[in-house]
Motif scaffolding. Structure first.
Motif, PDB file in Angstrom:
ATOM      1  N   ALA A  11       0.831  -1.205   0.000  1.00 58.57           N
ATOM      2  CA  ALA A  11       0.000   0.000   0.000  1.00 58.57           C
ATOM      3  C   ALA A  11       0.865   1.254   0.000  1.00 58.57           C
ATOM      4  CB  ALA A  11      -0.943  -0.001   1.202  1.00 58.57           C
ATOM      5  N   LEU A  12       1.934   1.243   0.763  1.00 64.53           N
ATOM      6  CA  LEU A  12       2.838   2.399   0.783  1.00 64.53           C
ATOM      7  C   LEU A  12       3.516   2.600  -0.568  1.00 64.53           C
ATOM      8  CD1 LEU A  12       4.503   2.044   4.292  1.00 64.53           C
ATOM      9  CD2 LEU A  12       2.862   3.782   3.558  1.00 64.53           C
ATOM     10  N   ILE A  13       3.943   1.513  -1.191  1.00 67.38           N
ATOM     11  CA  ILE A  13       4.597   1.613  -2.500  1.00 67.38           C
ATOM     12  C   ILE A  13       3.613   2.115  -3.554  1.00 67.38           C
ATOM     13  CG2 ILE A  13       5.595   0.228  -4.375  1.00 67.38           C
ATOM     14  CD1 ILE A  13       6.897  -1.500  -2.152  1.00 67.38           C
ATOM     15  N   PHE A  14       2.398   1.581  -3.549  1.00 70.60           N
ATOM     16  CA  PHE A  14       1.417   1.951  -4.569  1.00 70.60           C
ATOM     17  C   PHE A  14       0.890   3.374  -4.400  1.00 70.60           C
ATOM     18  CE2 PHE A  14       0.229  -2.772  -5.151  1.00 70.60           C
ATOM     19  CZ  PHE A  14       1.213  -2.913  -6.117  1.00 70.60           C
ATOM     20  N   THR A  15       0.931   3.921  -3.197  1.00 70.73           N
ATOM     21  CA  THR A  15       0.365   5.256  -2.976  1.00 70.73           C
ATOM     22  C   THR A  15       1.413   6.345  -2.851  1.00 70.73           C
ATOM     23  OG1 THR A  15       0.276   4.851  -0.574  1.00 70.73           O
ATOM     24  CG2 THR A  15      -1.714   4.391  -1.865  1.00 70.73           C
ATOM     25  N   HIS A  16       2.690   6.003  -2.798  1.00 71.88           N
ATOM     26  CA  HIS A  16       3.735   7.014  -2.641  1.00 71.88           C
ATOM     27  C   HIS A  16       3.874   7.822  -3.927  1.00 71.88           C
ATOM     28  CE1 HIS A  16       7.615   8.822  -1.657  1.00 71.88           C
ATOM     29  NE2 HIS A  16       7.339   8.494  -0.393  1.00 71.88           N
ATOM     30  N   LYS A  17       3.988   9.117  -3.778  1.00 66.04           N
ATOM     31  CA  LYS A  17       4.035  10.020  -4.944  1.00 66.04           C
ATOM     32  C   LYS A  17       5.346   9.915  -5.719  1.00 66.04           C
ATOM     33  CE  LYS A  17       0.071  11.908  -4.272  1.00 66.04           C
ATOM     34  NZ  LYS A  17      -1.024  11.456  -5.064  1.00 66.04           N
ATOM     35  N   ARG A  18       6.443   9.698  -5.022  1.00 68.74           N
ATOM     36  CA  ARG A  18       7.743   9.682  -5.692  1.00 68.74           C
ATOM     37  C   ARG A  18       8.073   8.340  -6.340  1.00 68.74           C
ATOM     38  NH1 ARG A  18      10.967  12.506  -0.880  1.00 68.74           N
ATOM     39  NH2 ARG A  18       9.883  14.490  -0.925  1.00 68.74           N
ATOM     40  N   ILE A  19       7.452   7.286  -5.857  1.00 75.28           N
ATOM     41  CA  ILE A  19       7.734   5.957  -6.416  1.00 75.28           C
ATOM     42  C   ILE A  19       6.812   5.724  -7.601  1.00 75.28           C
ATOM     43  CG2 ILE A  19       7.766   3.474  -5.976  1.00 75.28           C
ATOM     44  CD1 ILE A  19       8.247   4.108  -3.038  1.00 75.28           C
ATOM     45  N   ARG A  20       7.410   5.599  -8.746  1.00 68.99           N
ATOM     46  CA  ARG A  20       6.647   5.351  -9.971  1.00 68.99           C
ATOM     47  C   ARG A  20       6.781   3.871 -10.335  1.00 68.99           C
ATOM     48  NH1 ARG A  20       3.779   9.797 -10.169  1.00 68.99           N
ATOM     49  NH2 ARG A  20       4.975  11.697 -10.450  1.00 68.99           N
ATOM     50  N   VAL A  21       5.751   3.106 -10.066  1.00 71.64           N
ATOM     51  CA  VAL A  21       5.763   1.681 -10.387  1.00 71.64           C
ATOM     52  C   VAL A  21       5.139   1.505 -11.764  1.00 71.64           C
ATOM     53  CG1 VAL A  21       4.956  -0.591  -9.694  1.00 71.64           C
ATOM     54  CG2 VAL A  21       5.568   1.085  -7.957  1.00 71.64           C
ATOM     55  N   LYS A  22       5.929   0.967 -12.695  1.00 72.69           N
ATOM     56  CA  LYS A  22       5.380   0.702 -14.013  1.00 72.69           C
ATOM     57  C   LYS A  22       4.447  -0.485 -13.918  1.00 72.69           C
ATOM     58  CE  LYS A  22       8.997   2.643 -16.810  1.00 72.69           C
ATOM     59  NZ  LYS A  22       9.812   2.500 -17.995  1.00 72.69           N
ATOM     60  N   GLY A  23       3.268  -0.369 -14.484  1.00 72.57           N
ATOM     61  CA  GLY A  23       2.284  -1.435 -14.430  1.00 72.57           C
ATOM     62  C   GLY A  23       1.640  -1.567 -13.061  1.00 72.57           C
ATOM     63  N   LYS A  24       1.495  -0.445 -12.352  1.00 71.54           N
ATOM     64  CA  LYS A  24       0.943  -0.465 -10.997  1.00 71.54           C
ATOM     65  C   LYS A  24      -0.443  -1.095 -10.960  1.00 71.54           C
ATOM     66  CE  LYS A  24      -0.590   3.378  -8.952  1.00 71.54           C
ATOM     67  NZ  LYS A  24      -0.614   4.647  -8.217  1.00 71.54           N
ATOM     68  N   ASN A  25      -1.274  -0.784 -11.930  1.00 73.78           N
ATOM     69  CA  ASN A  25      -2.627  -1.345 -11.963  1.00 73.78           C
ATOM     70  C   ASN A  25      -2.600  -2.862 -12.151  1.00 73.78           C
ATOM     71  OD1 ASN A  25      -3.804   1.149 -11.592  1.00 73.78           O
ATOM     72  ND2 ASN A  25      -3.957   1.558 -13.791  1.00 73.78           N
ATOM     73  N   PHE A  26      -1.660  -3.336 -12.954  1.00 74.97           N
ATOM     74  CA  PHE A  26      -1.515  -4.779 -13.144  1.00 74.97           C
ATOM     75  C   PHE A  26      -1.135  -5.459 -11.832  1.00 74.97           C
ATOM     76  CE2 PHE A  26       1.451  -8.319 -13.853  1.00 74.97           C
ATOM     77  CZ  PHE A  26       0.593  -9.215 -14.469  1.00 74.97           C
ATOM     78  N   PHE A  27      -0.157  -4.894 -11.123  1.00 77.96           N
ATOM     79  CA  PHE A  27       0.283  -5.492  -9.864  1.00 77.96           C
ATOM     80  C   PHE A  27      -0.810  -5.434  -8.796  1.00 77.96           C
ATOM     81  CE2 PHE A  27       4.573  -4.476 -11.602  1.00 77.96           C
ATOM     82  CZ  PHE A  27       5.000  -5.787 -11.700  1.00 77.96           C
ATOM     83  N   MET A  28      -1.594  -4.375  -8.802  1.00 80.72           N
ATOM     84  CA  MET A  28      -2.708  -4.297  -7.856  1.00 80.72           C
ATOM     85  C   MET A  28      -3.754  -5.355  -8.178  1.00 80.72           C
ATOM     86  SD  MET A  28      -3.130  -0.215  -6.964  1.00 80.72           S
ATOM     87  CE  MET A  28      -4.143   0.114  -8.347  1.00 80.72           C
ATOM     88  N   ALA A  29      -4.010  -5.580  -9.455  1.00 81.58           N
ATOM     89  CA  ALA A  29      -4.970  -6.616  -9.848  1.00 81.58           C
ATOM     90  C   ALA A  29      -4.462  -8.006  -9.487  1.00 81.58           C
ATOM     91  CB  ALA A  29      -5.252  -6.530 -11.347  1.00 81.58           C
TER      92      ALA A  29
END
Length: 185
Positions: A11-29
């Protein structure tokens, strides 16, 4: 506890403003996907994977020889591990989403005020984020404990209702079911 900590980290990684996770929606799914699958179907999948003729034992046999088969359901450690892993996978997605919603509900002006006051990222987390999501964390903790106490389907299906080995994986609900169920006469 591992599920809770892992979900909190995600949750911290997915919501942090500075951390840009490529494919964030895929990983959340992917994190939420086991919640969509019924626990009984998930248990049957694990039962099939780890059975004596399942793919895990076939891989072990292919690499180590025929005498290296492991009866996963006769060892307390492996049964505990499988039950814990399944419950971890079944619960981590919903816990992550709940914690994410708690973090995203904090107004951005609070974070901006902390930055202006000179708070580091860790201090902002410790003194702003954590106190403001305390009700969400308490809710997740209580529901996780209730889910653990109500656990029935995973060990029931995984151990054929027996609680093997030596009744070590028999849960409270399984004991009640065996006493309150139809008589064996």
């Amino acid at each position: 506890i591992p599920q809770f900590l892992f979900a909190f980290a995600l949750a911290l990684i997915f919501t942090h403003k500075r951390i840009r996770v490529k494919g964030k929606n895929f990983f959340m799914a992917v994190a939420y996907m086991p919640n969509v699958i019924m626990a009984s179907a998930f248990s049957m999948l694990f039962f099939s994977l780890f059975s004596n003729i399942g793919p895990i034992n076939q891989i072990i046999t292919a690499f180590a020889g025929d005498g290296a088969k492991i009866d996963f359901f006769s060892r307390t450690v492996t049964v505990y591990f499988m039950i814990a892993l399944m419950n971890f996978l079944l619960g981590v997605g919903s816990t992550t989403i709940l914690i994410m919603s708690g973090i995203m509900s904090i107004h951005q002006s609070v974070f901006e005020a902390a930055i202006i006051d000179g708070a580091s990222t860790f201090k902002t987390f410790l003194h702003v984020t954590l106190p403001m999501i305390k009700p969400v964390l308490l809710y997740c903790l209580i529901t996780s404990m209730i889910t653990g106490l109500q656990m029935f389907d995973v060990p029931q299906i995984l151990t054929n209702g027996i609680g093997t080995p030596n009744y070590s994986s028999k849960t409270l609900v399984m004991w009640l079911n065996s006493y309150l169920g139809p008589s064996k006469n």
